[in-house]
Design a protein around this motif. Structure first.
Motif, PDB file in Angstrom:
ATOM      1  N   LEU A   1     -86.342  25.832-124.267  1.00 44.76           N
ATOM      2  CA  LEU A   1     -86.611  24.518-124.738  1.00 44.76           C
ATOM      3  C   LEU A   1     -85.532  23.814-125.788  1.00 44.76           C
ATOM      4  O   LEU A   1     -85.354  24.639-126.619  1.00 44.76           O
ATOM      5  CB  LEU A   1     -88.057  24.137-125.367  1.00 44.76           C
ATOM      6  CG  LEU A   1     -89.144  24.817-124.391  1.00 44.76           C
ATOM      7  CD1 LEU A   1     -90.350  24.430-125.145  1.00 44.76           C
ATOM      8  CD2 LEU A   1     -89.277  24.149-123.144  1.00 44.76           C
ATOM      9  N   ASN A   2     -84.633  22.923-125.199  1.00 45.38           N
ATOM     10  CA  ASN A   2     -83.418  22.650-126.134  1.00 45.38           C
ATOM     11  C   ASN A   2     -83.686  21.130-126.478  1.00 45.38           C
ATOM     12  O   ASN A   2     -84.062  20.202-125.637  1.00 45.38           O
ATOM     13  CB  ASN A   2     -82.463  22.723-125.180  1.00 45.38           C
ATOM     14  CG  ASN A   2     -81.143  22.358-125.741  1.00 45.38           C
ATOM     15  OD1 ASN A   2     -80.382  23.070-126.587  1.00 45.38           O
ATOM     16  ND2 ASN A   2     -80.281  21.262-125.305  1.00 45.38           N
ATOM     17  N   ASN A   3     -83.155  20.767-127.669  1.00 44.61           N
ATOM     18  CA  ASN A   3     -83.271  19.430-128.323  1.00 44.61           C
ATOM     19  C   ASN A   3     -82.134  18.738-128.565  1.00 44.61           C
ATOM     20  O   ASN A   3     -81.926  18.085-129.464  1.00 44.61           O
ATOM     21  CB  ASN A   3     -84.332  19.416-129.289  1.00 44.61           C
ATOM     22  CG  ASN A   3     -83.988  20.417-130.777  1.00 44.61           C
ATOM     23  OD1 ASN A   3     -83.478  21.130-130.648  1.00 44.61           O
ATOM     24  ND2 ASN A   3     -84.110  19.824-131.936  1.00 44.61           N
ATOM     25  N   THR A   4     -81.089  19.081-127.837  1.00 44.57           N
ATOM     26  CA  THR A   4     -79.566  18.356-127.883  1.00 44.57           C
ATOM     27  C   THR A   4     -79.079  17.985-126.573  1.00 44.57           C
ATOM     28  O   THR A   4     -78.003  17.821-126.368  1.00 44.57           O
ATOM     29  CB  THR A   4     -78.536  19.317-128.385  1.00 44.57           C
ATOM     30  OG1 THR A   4     -78.375  20.550-127.643  1.00 44.57           O
ATOM     31  CG2 THR A   4     -78.879  19.627-130.036  1.00 44.57           C
ATOM     32  N   GLY A   5     -80.229  17.394-125.975  1.00 45.11           N
ATOM     33  CA  GLY A   5     -79.929  16.543-124.469  1.00 45.11           C
ATOM     34  C   GLY A   5     -79.322  17.519-123.581  1.00 45.11           C
ATOM     35  O   GLY A   5     -79.823  19.043-123.565  1.00 45.11           O
ATOM     36  N   GLY A   6     -78.711  17.187-122.387  1.00 46.51           N
ATOM     37  CA  GLY A   6     -78.251  17.923-121.266  1.00 46.51           C
ATOM     38  C   GLY A   6     -77.725  19.359-121.685  1.00 46.51           C
ATOM     39  O   GLY A   6     -76.613  19.154-122.470  1.00 46.51           O
ATOM     40  N   THR A   7     -77.936  20.426-121.036  1.00 41.57           N
ATOM     41  CA  THR A   7     -76.962  21.570-121.379  1.00 41.57           C
ATOM     42  C   THR A   7     -77.281  22.616-120.112  1.00 41.57           C
ATOM     43  O   THR A   7     -77.955  22.220-119.340  1.00 41.57           O
ATOM     44  CB  THR A   7     -77.501  22.227-122.857  1.00 41.57           C
ATOM     45  OG1 THR A   7     -76.307  23.413-123.072  1.00 41.57           O
ATOM     46  CG2 THR A   7     -78.810  23.077-122.786  1.00 41.57           C
TER      47      THR A   7
END
Length: 482
Positions: free
Chosen positions: A339-345
């Motif tokens: 789960l990532n919270n800096t947009g698309g990666t």
């Protein structure tokens, strides 16, 4: 001859110790991998990995709130985006199991006000499998500008797309549509007599003790909620506001990596559904990309060295400021949640790396994103210097060229009016990924924006040849070739 009990006990202890050491070694490798991605600015979030049903690794990286330097943890709450769809699918199958609805009847059976011209042709099964032909509302040109910030009731929002013509005959093919899953949420409300949120809570979250999951409401104070950010090259900024009534049953849930482990484990049981109903979620109903689509899940076979391919059940999600993936290998009860919270990666790449560690396969080491390096140069110093910088860095082994990253940088330049620079960036993708229809489509779009119809036609044509499913490319070609 019977073995002494003491010897058997020692053997069991030895086995458990060996497994523990083995798991610790894998956990260390996973940490090293994700730490490197974090160092390179490609992962800012939380991760959990379980092997044979047991959690062997969970950890947060970077910050849940960058303004206050609050770190991400395993109990940090993230918006899930389209991972929400698998919860919606289970709720629908639950209602079917209870005899409250049927999957093979027209949606107008439960939504009598839906336009009959199209609604009579579409079944709930079509909605579940993205085979309805209903246009995807998030793909509408005016969606983010005109609709995404305003609150809607489900009934109001359904009217924004229900009268649109179908893109194809229902059941004919797979085409991802958030509209279909929005409708499923509305059907759940109509059939259950409860709000989507309430029915979700009572049917899944409370029974599984998923106390850190729910329907996200921006106005509610939510402990341990991660803020959403977007990356523009190396620059990070706050994500654009999105009213959470819009993603609804297609993408409005939040959760933690720990709660998603509880969800994963429940899918091996009959806590929520009978065995037969549970199996229906994971059947390969329709070809989708390199695999198939079930009910709220992509089903794929992935290479595993020279061994038999692994059957993977997974889904990703993307929503303003967040990017997510849950990946399951049911045969071995293995799970990866990122789960990532800096947009698309590049979560798919990280997932593949973790899978390689779990199955003792060779591991591709992370690389810095060349695209992010180039954005600043192209933006500030122009196309000529940007192209020269690319030639200089492309052979540097610490950098990697990732198609999605290059594409994102190209569109960032295009949106900022830097058309010549965008063309040069998109050219990098067509040279590096010559079999990608999407790379040529993006380059064609940049040429068209720059007024070069000849080159636009040439590249749209290449795109459509490489990707015959590129309906938008065909449409634009027809318009500009008149």
């Amino acid at each position: 001859m019977k073995k002494p009990i003491k010897l058997i006990a020692l053997f069991v202890v030895f086995q458990l110790t060996a497994f523990s050491t083995y798991a610790q070694d894998k956990a260390k490798q996973i940490d090293q991998l994700l730490s490197k991605y974090s160092e390179y600015g490609q992962f800012n979030g939380s991760a959990l990995v379980s092997e044979h049903g047991k959690v062997i690794f969970k950890k947060g990286y970077g910050f849940a709130n960058m303004e206050w330097d609050i770190p991400n943890q395993p109990n940090t709450k993230f918006r899930l985006g389209s991972i929400s769809k698998q919860f919606t699918a289970l709720l629908i199958v639950k209602l079917a199991e209870e005899g409250k609805l049927k999957l093979d009847v027209p949606i107008t059976t439960y939504l009598p006000d839906y336009p009959k011209a199209t609604g009579d042709k579409i079944t709930i099964h079509n909605l579940l499998t993205h085979t309805s032909g209903i246009p995807n509302y998030t793909s509408a040109p005016d969606f983010f500008k005109d609709k995404s910030r305003d609150p809607f009731t489900p009934e109001e929002f359904v009217k924004t797309f229900s009268s649109l013509p179908l893109e194809f005959t229902p059941g004919e093919k797979f085409k991802y549509s958030n509209s279909g899953y929005f409708l499923l949420g509305y059907i759940i409300e109509k059939v259950s007599g409860k709000s989507y949120e309430q029915y979700l809570q009572e049917t899944i979250l409370t029974p599984l003790k998923m106390v850190n999951s729910g329907y996200d409401h921006g106005e509610i104070i939510l402990k341990n909620r991660a803020a959403g950010y977007e990356k523009k090259g190396k620059l990070i900024r706050n994500a654009f506001y999105l009213d959470m009534s819009i993603p609804y049953a297609a993408g409005s849930l939040y959760s933690t990596v720990e709660d998603l482990y509880l969800w994963d484990q429940a899918l091996y049981t009959t806590k929520l559904l009978s065995e037969k109903s549970m199996e229906s979620l994971f059947k390969p109903y329709i070809k989708a990309g390199n695999g198939f689509y079930g009910y709220g899940w992509f089903l794929e076979e992935e290479p595993n060295g020279d061994k038999a391919k692994l059957k993977v059940v997974e889904h990703g999600g993307g929503i303003n400021g967040f990017n997510t993936v849950i990946s399951r290998i049911p045969a071995d009860k293995n799970l990866v949640v990122l789960l990532n919270n800096t947009g698309g990666t590049i979560l798919d790449e990280m997932n593949e790396g973790i899978r390689a560690i779990l199955y003792n396969q060779p591991l591709n080491q992370p690389k810095r994103s060349l695209a992010f390096e180039l954005l600043d140069v192209f933006s500030e110093k122009g196309a000529t210097v940007g192209a020269a910088t690319y030639k200089k860095l492309k052979n540097d082994p610490t950098y990697g060229i990732k198609e999605e990253d290059v594409n994102r940088v190209g569109y960032e330049l295009l949106q900022n009016g830097k058309k010549k620079e965008a063309i040069e960036v998109f050219k990098i993708n067509t040279e590096t990924f010559p079999k990608s229809g999407n790379a040529y489509d993006s380059l064609a779009e940049a040429y068209l924006a720059d007024g070069d119809k000849k080159m636009a036609v040439e590249n749209y044509t290449k795109s459509v040849v490489l990707d015959p499913s590129n309906e938008n490319g065909k449409k634009v070609l027809a318009e500009i070739s008149k």
